[in-house]
Design a protein around this motif. Structure first.
Motif, PDB file in Angstrom:
ATOM      1  N   ASN A 125      43.337  42.387  35.034  1.00  0.00           N
ATOM      2  CA  ASN A 125      43.138  41.602  33.804  1.00  0.00           C
ATOM      3  C   ASN A 125      44.379  40.799  33.417  1.00  0.00           C
ATOM      4  OD1 ASN A 125      40.503  42.404  33.331  1.00  0.00           O
ATOM      5  ND2 ASN A 125      41.108  44.216  32.159  1.00  0.00           N
ATOM      6  N   TYR A 126      45.501  41.097  34.080  1.00  0.00           N
ATOM      7  CA  TYR A 126      46.769  40.550  33.587  1.00  0.00           C
ATOM      8  C   TYR A 126      47.410  39.495  34.488  1.00  0.00           C
ATOM      9  CZ  TYR A 126      46.022  44.853  30.994  1.00  0.00           C
ATOM     10  OH  TYR A 126      45.462  45.844  30.251  1.00  0.00           O
ATOM     11  N   ILE A 127      47.127  39.526  35.772  1.00  0.00           N
ATOM     12  CA  ILE A 127      47.723  38.533  36.675  1.00  0.00           C
ATOM     13  C   ILE A 127      46.590  37.687  37.258  1.00  0.00           C
ATOM     14  CG2 ILE A 127      49.133  38.146  38.736  1.00  0.00           C
ATOM     15  CD1 ILE A 127      50.685  40.618  38.126  1.00  0.00           C
ATOM     16  N   ASP A 128      46.761  36.381  37.156  1.00  0.00           N
ATOM     17  CA  ASP A 128      45.667  35.447  37.446  1.00  0.00           C
ATOM     18  C   ASP A 128      45.573  35.138  38.952  1.00  0.00           C
ATOM     19  OD1 ASP A 128      43.586  33.709  37.067  1.00  0.00           O
ATOM     20  OD2 ASP A 128      44.854  32.038  36.419  1.00  0.00           O
ATOM     21  N   ILE A 129      45.168  36.144  39.703  1.00  0.00           N
ATOM     22  CA  ILE A 129      44.927  35.984  41.151  1.00  0.00           C
ATOM     23  C   ILE A 129      43.669  36.781  41.500  1.00  0.00           C
ATOM     24  CG2 ILE A 129      47.356  35.654  41.808  1.00  0.00           C
ATOM     25  CD1 ILE A 129      47.312  38.702  42.600  1.00  0.00           C
ATOM     26  N   ASP A 130      43.230  36.699  42.742  1.00  0.00           N
ATOM     27  CA  ASP A 130      42.102  37.523  43.189  1.00  0.00           C
ATOM     28  C   ASP A 130      42.539  38.991  43.302  1.00  0.00           C
ATOM     29  OD1 ASP A 130      40.370  35.439  43.290  1.00  0.00           O
ATOM     30  OD2 ASP A 130      40.189  35.358  45.473  1.00  0.00           O
ATOM     31  N   TRP A 131      41.628  39.879  42.898  1.00  0.00           N
ATOM     32  CA  TRP A 131      41.972  41.306  42.873  1.00  0.00           C
ATOM     33  C   TRP A 131      40.853  42.169  43.437  1.00  0.00           C
ATOM     34  CZ3 TRP A 131      46.441  43.689  41.651  1.00  0.00           C
ATOM     35  CH2 TRP A 131      47.377  42.988  40.899  1.00  0.00           C
ATOM     36  N   GLN A 132      41.246  43.275  44.014  1.00  0.00           N
ATOM     37  CA  GLN A 132      40.295  44.350  44.316  1.00  0.00           C
ATOM     38  C   GLN A 132      40.817  45.621  43.649  1.00  0.00           C
ATOM     39  OE1 GLN A 132      39.288  44.900  48.449  1.00  0.00           O
ATOM     40  NE2 GLN A 132      39.290  42.714  48.876  1.00  0.00           N
ATOM     41  N   GLU A 133      39.887  46.356  43.052  1.00  0.00           N
ATOM     42  CA  GLU A 133      40.269  47.621  42.412  1.00  0.00           C
ATOM     43  C   GLU A 133      39.891  48.735  43.376  1.00  0.00           C
ATOM     44  OE1 GLU A 133      41.157  50.803  40.729  1.00  0.00           O
ATOM     45  OE2 GLU A 133      38.985  50.613  40.768  1.00  0.00           O
TER      46      GLU A 133
END
Lengths: 74, 358, 263
Positions: free
Chosen positions: C71-79
């Motif tokens: 939610n905090y860094i504006d890149i693609d993410w996988q949890e």
């Protein structure tokens, strides 16, 4: 001799009042407000703005990134 | 131009591996376990990284392997893993995360007997685990049950087609007999690996779109329930559209055998033997175990006098048969366990003693 | 935005020296006051911005306090599932070898439940960056003993202090990683002072550049605080960290490659 003067802007609504910036500030510019923000935190603010040298130490240690720093030579 | 299919004699496990290369799968992540180790051995030997560019990696555990599948699937790639029962248990955490994040992938389970370390011989005792969830939370896999080496090959492509269509993990529920047996198999020509990048894939955020986030987490109860409802709707659509089964001499049948995979092969012979004895028996072979051919079995319940669910387990699929029949006719279970493959004669004897009397 | 400003005349665009990077989103961080996570996030975001990696970066967030890092860094993410981030990152990097792939994990995630994934990803020399936040406690679940909890340190599951005879010793997993042939650059830093922030930023920048060389896994441990879990004020917790954590987890490079990156 040119003197370096700084100024900070604190986004006080996002400040969580952790005091880490206040402790880090080498000149005693920052203090914690007696008032609280919307989240109930005593926010940081430039209590002694004339002392600021714009070193940005406060902004660097601020976990919530609420401080913006400006600097100029006078 | 129609490319000729190539005819080969192969083990079921080898057929899955070769079919995966030919289907243009991007990545396989696995860990050795009997009776499916030939899959990773075949892939390592074939070394498709040199031909199609397919990544083949032996992970440190089944847990790592399924989480590699999560990572690869979230990049929009065609990725798969394979294992056998105890290893599939280890993968359950990853599988529920994959289902929760709505990622497409293929998981092959070459089932062996259990519980625990059990045996390395074939069984069908992972039906509940495959069709009812397996991991925690409300979710379903699409479950395909091959009954031949040919189907182990063919279902690779079909699995990915369904997985991407529904953004849902697919399990190929085979067993040690089909995995290990050799049969002739027609292999499809080599497909190119897909260059399509799904719009939800995490491939690095260009300036032209918002960031993609693959997660199964939402702490807001209303949003989480909305997501649960979305999953339910998806599963209902799958139930509506993707049921696959095969019927064998059901037209005039008075009794119905329901069996999948290896048991279905056995039951074909049982149908013959019973008919030679004058008993009109048919066989329904579910190809999809989820979605289960509930409607068809319900319809057949109006025509037959009783059903026998034949599985190499203590009786798992029989519960779905019972639900489908809903009390219209008697339903019994017959099956061997411990890695023993049922004989056709045993099935006929069971049918006679349980349903016909004498 | 409600602001409190210093001397107004100095506040001009040309005088700007420090501003939160726009790679950080406007979402309010979910962390407790004074928690080092926020600072660590910001350093990573700044480097992604400065190195032009926004379109290349794929982050893998852990289970723990930083589960919502996406939610905090504006890149693609996988949890990732708890502890599995290095396995997840392994596949991302293998399938998208041109991308910058990193994990961000706490001590419970990386050094307890995910020990196997950590060690084996590093041992294979996966070309990923692992950021390891070590604050010696499970923060999100409310202050339980972690693999890195110090001997004698109190937590809700070691209420009389960690007894190493029955609870084992704090695990120096970064030291173990440094011994593996697959790891390339391994360092231990902190983010509690401006000087340490600068050092950590330099270390992460190096790690990002090293990663482009495809020579192995880079791991940056950040020894950090947990004011809530340690039951201290943020300022006290930083002092306690200097006095107690640093002797056990000394700051500095544990493994430095001889070959320097050419930019």
């Amino acid at each position: 001799m040119a003197k370096i003067r700084g100024s900070i802007v604190v986004n006080i609504e996002k400040c969580k009042g952790c005091e880490v910036c206040m402790v880090t500030c080498p000149t005693g510019t920052i203090a914690m407000a007696k008032e609280v923000n919307g989240k109930g935190y005593n926010y940081a603010f430039p209590a002694n703005p004339d002392l600021c040298i714009g070193c940005a130490n406060c902004a660097m240690v601020c976990p919530d990134g609420v401080i913006t720093v400006y600097k100029t030579k006078i | 131009m129609v490319m000729e299919k190539e005819l080969r004699l192969m083990k079921g496990n080898e057929a899955v591996a070769e079919a995966a290369i030919r289907a243009g799968v991007d990545g396989y992540f696995g860990y050795p376990i009997t009776p499916q180790t030939e899959i990773i051995e075949y892939l390592m030997e074939a070394n498709p990284s040199k031909t199609t560019g397919m990544v083949v990696l032996q992970a440190e555990s089944e847990i790592a392997a399924i989480n590699m599948v999560y990572g690869g699937a979230a990049c929009g790639k065609k990725v798969m893993t394979s294992s056998s029962s105890p290893g599939i248990s280890l993968k359950q955490e990853g599988i529920t995360y994959i289902a929760g994040a709505e990622l497409p992938c293929l998981i092959v389970n070459v089932v062996r007997g259990g519980p625990g370390l059990g045996t390395i011989q074939p069984a069908q005792s992972d039906y509940f685990q495959a069709t009812k969830g397996g991991g925690h939370g409300d979710y379903h896999l699409i479950v395909l049950a091959p009954a031949s080496v040919q189907e182990m090959a063919d279902f690779v492509d079909l699995s990915f087609e369904l997985a991407f269509k529904y953004r849902n993990p697919v399990m190929m529920l085979s067993d040690g007999a089909i995995g290990q047996m050799m049969e002739k198999v027609y292999l499809s020509p080599q497909k190119e690996r897909s260059k399509i990048v799904p719009d939800w894939a995490t491939t690095g955020k260009p300036a032209t779109r918002e960031r993609n986030i693959i997660t199964s987490l939402d702490l807001d109860p209303d949003r989480q329930e909305m997501f649960n409802r979305k999953l339910v709707a998806k599963y209902n659509e799958i139930r509506e559209k993707e049921v696959r089964f095969e019927e064998f001499q059901c037209e005039d049948a008075e009794y119905l055998l329901v069996a999948y995979g290896t048991s279905a092969r056995v039951c074909q012979k049982s149908v013959q033997i019973a008919r030679e004895q004058g008993i009109k028996v048919g066989l329904l072979r579910p190809i999809t175990l989820f979605p289960f051919p509930t409607k068809r079995i319900s319809n057949l319940a109006a025509k037959v006098k009783g059903m026998l669910s034949v599985e190499m387990s203590a009786g798992q699929m029989v519960e779905d048969v019972l639900l489908s029949v809903n009390g219209k006719v008697p339903v019994y279970h017959f099956g061997r366990m411990g890695g023993i493959v049922t004989t056709p004669e045993e099935v006929v004897e069971s049918l006679k003693s349980k349903l016909i009397g004498g | 935005m409600v602001e409190f400003s210093g001397i107004k005349e100095i506040i001009k665009p040309e005088n700007l020296v420090y501003k939160k990077t726009n790679i950080m989103t406007e979402n309010t961080l979910s962390y407790c006051p004074g928690c080092g996570h926020g600072t660590a996030h910001r350093i990573i975001a700044e480097i992604i911005g400065e190195e032009g990696l926004q379109s290349e970066a794929i982050g893998v967030s852990p289970v723990g306090c930083s589960v919502f890092m996406y939610n905090y860094i504006d890149i693609d993410w996988q949890e990732a599932a708890h502890g599995r981030a290095p396995a997840v990152a392994t596949a991302i990097k293998r399938l998208l070898p041109g991308k910058f792939v990193f994990t961000y994990q706490g001590d419970g995630d990386l050094a307890a439940i995910g020990t196997a994934e950590t060690i084996h990803a590093c041992n294979r020399g996966e070309n990923i960056l692992i950021i390891f936040i070590n604050n010696g406690i499970y923060g999100m679940t409310g202050g339980q003993m972690a693999p890195t909890t110090l001997p004698g340190m109190k937590s809700s599951t070691s209420p009389y202090g960690r007894d190493v005879k029955t609870m084992g010793f704090p695990l120096k997993i970064t030291d173990i990683v440094a011994t593996l042939p697959g790891s390339y650059y391994v360092t231990r830093q902190s983010v509690h002072t401006a000087a340490n922030v600068k050092k950590t930023k330099k270390a992460i920048r190096k790690a990002v550049q090293y990663q482009k060389l495809n020579k192995g896994t880079c791991l940056v441990e950040i020894v950090s605080n947990c004011p809530s879990g340690w039951k201290m004020t943020p300022v006290q917790s930083n002092k306690w960290m200097e006095e107690n954590m640093f002797p056990y987890y000394p700051l500095g490079d544990l493994k430095t490659p001889e070959e320097l990156p050419t930019k």
